[in-house]
Design a protein around this motif. Structure first.
Motif, PDB file in Angstrom:
ATOM      1  N   PRO A  22       0.809  -1.227   0.000  1.00 59.21           N
ATOM      2  CA  PRO A  22       0.000   0.000   0.000  1.00 59.21           C
ATOM      3  C   PRO A  22       0.839   1.273   0.000  1.00 59.21           C
ATOM      4  CG  PRO A  22      -0.046  -1.041   2.164  1.00 59.21           C
ATOM      5  CD  PRO A  22       0.613  -2.006   1.240  1.00 59.21           C
ATOM      6  N   ALA A  23       2.124   1.164   0.357  1.00 57.02           N
ATOM      7  CA  ALA A  23       2.991   2.347   0.371  1.00 57.02           C
ATOM      8  C   ALA A  23       3.574   2.649  -0.998  1.00 57.02           C
ATOM      9  CB  ALA A  23       4.121   2.154   1.381  1.00 57.02           C
ATOM     10  N   CYS A  24       3.507   1.674  -1.919  1.00 55.58           N
ATOM     11  CA  CYS A  24       4.164   1.806  -3.219  1.00 55.58           C
ATOM     12  C   CYS A  24       3.255   2.520  -4.229  1.00 55.58           C
ATOM     13  CB  CYS A  24       4.550   0.430  -3.746  1.00 55.58           C
ATOM     14  SG  CYS A  24       5.262   0.469  -5.409  1.00 55.58           S
ATOM     15  N   PRO A  25       3.686   3.655  -4.781  1.00 56.10           N
ATOM     16  CA  PRO A  25       2.824   4.385  -5.725  1.00 56.10           C
ATOM     17  C   PRO A  25       2.480   3.586  -6.974  1.00 56.10           C
ATOM     18  CG  PRO A  25       4.608   5.786  -4.945  1.00 56.10           C
ATOM     19  CD  PRO A  25       4.928   4.400  -4.486  1.00 56.10           C
ATOM     20  N   THR A  26       3.431   2.822  -7.530  1.00 57.57           N
ATOM     21  CA  THR A  26       3.120   2.087  -8.754  1.00 57.57           C
ATOM     22  C   THR A  26       2.188   0.913  -8.476  1.00 57.57           C
ATOM     23  OG1 THR A  26       5.219   0.884  -8.532  1.00 57.57           O
ATOM     24  CG2 THR A  26       5.175   2.778 -10.015  1.00 57.57           C
ATOM     25  N   CYS A  64       9.695   1.690 -11.565  1.00 61.62           N
ATOM     26  CA  CYS A  64       9.849   2.048 -10.144  1.00 61.62           C
ATOM     27  C   CYS A  64      10.263   3.511 -10.037  1.00 61.62           C
ATOM     28  CB  CYS A  64      10.910   1.157  -9.494  1.00 61.62           C
ATOM     29  SG  CYS A  64      11.282   1.589  -7.778  1.00 61.62           S
ATOM     30  N   LEU A  65       9.602   4.263  -9.165  1.00 60.33           N
ATOM     31  CA  LEU A  65       9.956   5.667  -8.968  1.00 60.33           C
ATOM     32  C   LEU A  65      11.238   5.826  -8.160  1.00 60.33           C
ATOM     33  CD1 LEU A  65       6.390   5.907  -8.410  1.00 60.33           C
ATOM     34  CD2 LEU A  65       7.251   8.111  -9.178  1.00 60.33           C
ATOM     35  N   GLY A  66      11.586   4.808  -7.376  1.00 57.13           N
ATOM     36  CA  GLY A  66      12.719   4.951  -6.473  1.00 57.13           C
ATOM     37  C   GLY A  66      12.427   5.904  -5.334  1.00 57.13           C
ATOM     38  N   CYS A 402       4.905  12.391  -5.501  1.00 52.65           N
ATOM     39  CA  CYS A 402       4.174  13.275  -6.407  1.00 52.65           C
ATOM     40  C   CYS A 402       4.366  12.883  -7.866  1.00 52.65           C
ATOM     41  CB  CYS A 402       4.626  14.720  -6.210  1.00 52.65           C
ATOM     42  SG  CYS A 402       6.344  15.044  -6.707  1.00 52.65           S
ATOM     43  N   GLY A 403       5.319  11.969  -8.134  1.00 50.49           N
ATOM     44  CA  GLY A 403       5.553  11.528  -9.498  1.00 50.49           C
ATOM     45  C   GLY A 403       6.752  12.168 -10.168  1.00 50.49           C
TER      46      GLY A 403
END
Length: 487
Positions: A22-26, A64-66, A402-403
Motif C-alpha cells: 500500500p505504500a508503493c505508488p506504482t 519504479c519511482l525509487g 508526487c511523481g
C-alpha cells in the motif's frame, strides 16, 4: 554497485509480508505484484540466480519511482535502495546497447573522465574509465526503442549540466512570453512527437532571472561554522532564487558560506537512473571540489542531491581505484559524512537570527528523497513552526510520491501525470495558499499538476509553491508574503 553476495544478503531480509504494497505508488496505480517492491525483489533474486533479464523485467524496474516509501513502511528494514539501484544499472547496461560510460565535462574537466587543471585525476594510472556495471548471469534484455533511447540521451546530455540548462532560459522566456508554449501544449503536438517532450513542455517553469552568487558569503555576526553549498543543476538553472535564499539564511545563522564556482552535477540523476559509471565520475568531481573548499559541512537544498551524496561511499566502492593514492572509498566516506540537508543542518545548529511574522497557512510536502531516503521529516517542520504567524498543516497522504522522482516524470510521463494529479488533489484538500517543498523536481511537478487542473476548466484556488529556504529567508528579512507568490 554492491557485489552479488551483498545483494543476495540484502534481498534475503525481505520476508514477503506485503507491508510495502500500500505504500508503493506504482502498486497503487496498477495493483500489479511485479510493480511492487516485493515483486521487484523477487525479480532481482531470479536474476541473481541466473534468470535472463527480460524486457518485461526491465520494464518493471524502469517503472519504479525509487521513492523509497517502501523502506519507511518495511518492518524488516530491507535496504530496497541498494537492490533497485543494482537492478537499474543492470537494465541500463543491457538496454542501452553499448553500456553507459562517463561523459563529464565542464570547467576544469576534460574528456570522459574528470581530469584537468586543478582537479585530481580520477581515471586511474591506465587512463581507462571505470567499467560499466556487470550484468549478472543470464540473457540480457533487448535495446529500448529508438525514441526512448533518444529521449534518455537528450536528458542526460542536458540536465546534469547547469550551463546548458541556463542556455535554455532565453529561448524559453521568449516562447513563454509569446504564449507559444501554451498553444503547443493545447495542440498536443509535442506529446505526439515524443511523450518526453510533451512532459517537458508541461513541466517547464517560468524562466528565472540568473543570479550570480559570490564564492564566499560571510557570516553575519559571530561565525559559528564554515559550510560549503551545493548549487545543483536544476536548482541553479530554474530556481536560482532558492540558492540565493539558502546562502542568506546560512549567513544569517552565523555561517561563512563557501560556494565553489562552476559547479557541476553531483551525480544524483545518473545514479537514480542506473547510469553508475557516469554517476561515479560526477561524484569524484564533486568530492575534489569540496575537498579543495575545506569546509566543516556541505549543505544541500535539494533532497535528491543530498540523498545521492550521502551514498557516495557505496557508489565508489563499486568502482574502486586506489592507484596514485586516490583512495576514493575513504574520500567518499569523508565527503558523505559532511553532507547535510539544509533543514537538518539548521536544526542541529540552532537558530540565532530573529524570525519576523509570516501570517499564512502553509502545507509542507515531504520530498521522497528527504523523508524516505534520508529520514528527515521532523526538522523542516520544526523550523517552519518556529516562524511567528505561520500555521503549518499537513497534506493528506503526504508520504506518497508526487511523481517527479528525478527524471521519472519525463521518462514515464503517464504514470507521473496521474500521480501528480493525485498530489494536486491532496494539496488542494489541505486548504493552504502556500505549499512548501524541499526539492526542485517536486516543486515543478506539483506546480504543473495544479496548473493543469485550472487549464481543464476546474475552479482551482491559487496555491503558491516555495522552498523551505525561501520561507525562512522571507521571515528572517521581514519580507511581505508577495515574495512567496501570495497576493
Amino acid at each position: 554497485m554492491q557485489d552479488e553476495n551483498t545483494l543476495r544478503d540484502v534481498a534475503k531480509d525481505c520476508v514477503h509480508c506485503g507491508f510495502c504494497l500500500p505504500a508503493c505508488p506504482t502498486y497503487q496505480l496498477w495493483a500489479e505484484e511485479m510493480d511492487s517492491p516485493r515483486g521487484r525483489i523477487y525479480l532481482v533474486n531470479q536474476i541473481l540466480d541466473g534468470a535472463e533479464l527480460t524486457d518485461s523485467a526491465a520494464e518493471h524496474f524502469d517503472r519504479c519511482l525509487g521513492c523509497m516509501a517502501c523502506m519507511t513502511a518495511c518492518p524488516s528494514g530491507v535496504q530496497y535502495d541498494q537492490l533497485i539501484e543494482a537492478a537499474r544499472a543492470w537494465t541500463e547496461e543491457a538496454r542501452s546497447g553499448t553500456g553507459v560510460q562517463p561523459a563529464v565535462t565542464g570547467p576544469g574537466v576534460t574528456g570522459p573522465g574528470v581530469t584537468g587543471p586543478g582537479v585530481a585525476d580520477v581515471r586511474g594510472a591506465d587512463g581507462a574509465a571505470d567499467p560499466a556495471p556487470e550484468v549478472p548471469r543470464g540473457v540480457p534484455a533487448g535495446k529500448r526503442p529508438v525514441r526512448d533511447r533518444a529521449a534518455r540521451a537528450a536528458i542526460f546530455s542536458l540536465f546534469p549540466y547547469p550551463r546548458r540548462l541556463r542556455a535554455l532560459t532565453a529561448p524559453l522566456r521568449t516562447v513563454q512570453r509569446t504564449g507559444l508554449d501554451r498553444r503547443l501544449a493545447r495542440s498536443g503536438l509535442p506529446g505526439r512527437i515524443s511523450p518526453t517532450l510533451g512532459a517537458a513542455m508541461r513541466l517547464a517553469p517560468p524562466a528565472a532571472t540568473a543570479i550570480r552568487l559570490p564564492e564566499r558569503v560571510p557570516a553575519r555576526g559571530s561565525r559559528r561554522a564554515v559550510v560549503g553549498m551545493l548549487t545543483g543543476c536544476v536548482q541553479s538553472a530554474f530556481f536560482p532564487q532558492v540558492n540565493a535564499s539558502t546562502a542568506r539564511v546560512l549567513a544569517a545563522e552565523g555561517c561563512d558560506v563557501i560556494i565553489p564556482p562552476a559547479q557541476g552535477c553531483c551525480g544524483a540523476l545518473s545514479l537514480h537512473s542506473g547510469r553508475e559509471a557516469e554517476a561515479a565520475a560526477f561524484a569524484r568531481r564533486t568530492i575534489v571540489m569540496f575537498e579543495q573548499a575545506g569546509v566543516d559541512a556541505i549543505v544541500v537544498n535539494s533532497a535528491g542531491c543530498g540523498s545521492a551524496m550521502k551514498e557516495y561511499e557505496r557508489l565508489l566502492a563499486g568502482t574502486e581505484r586506489t592507484d596514485g593514492g586516490s583512495d576514493w572509498t575513504r574520500r567518499a566516506a569523508e565527503m558523505s559524512g559532511k553532507v547535510r540537508d539544509l533543514a537538518e543542518f539548521l536544526a542541529d545548529l540552532g537558530p540565532v537570527a530573529r524570525r519576523h511574522p509570516l501570517p499564512v497557512t502553509a502545507a509542507y510536502h515531504d520530498a521522497c528523497h528527504l523523508a524516505h531516503a534520508q529520514g528527515i521529516t521532523k526538522q523542516p517542520r520544526e523550523l517552519l513552526r518556529a516562524i511567528p504567524g505561520l500555521n503549518l498543516v499537513e497534506v493528506p497522504d503526504g508520504g506518497t510520491c508526487c511523481g517527479s522522482a528525478g527524471v521519472y516524470n519525463l521518462l514515464q510521463p503517464e504514470a507521473a501525470r496521474e500521480l501528480g494529479g493525485r498530489k494536486a488533489e491532496a494539496v488542494l484538500a489541505a486548504g493552504a495558499p502556500l505549499l512548501i517543498s524541499a526539492n526542485p523536481g517536486c516543486s515543478l511537478q506539483i506546480a504543473s499538476a495544479l496548473a493543469e487542473r485550472g487549464e481543464h476548466g476546474e475552479h482551482v484556488e491559487h496555491v503558491a509553491v516555495a522552498h523551505t529556504a525561501e520561507v525562512l529567508d522571507a521571515s528572517i528579512r521581514g519580507l511581505p508574503l508577495s515574495v512567496l507568490g501570495i497576493s
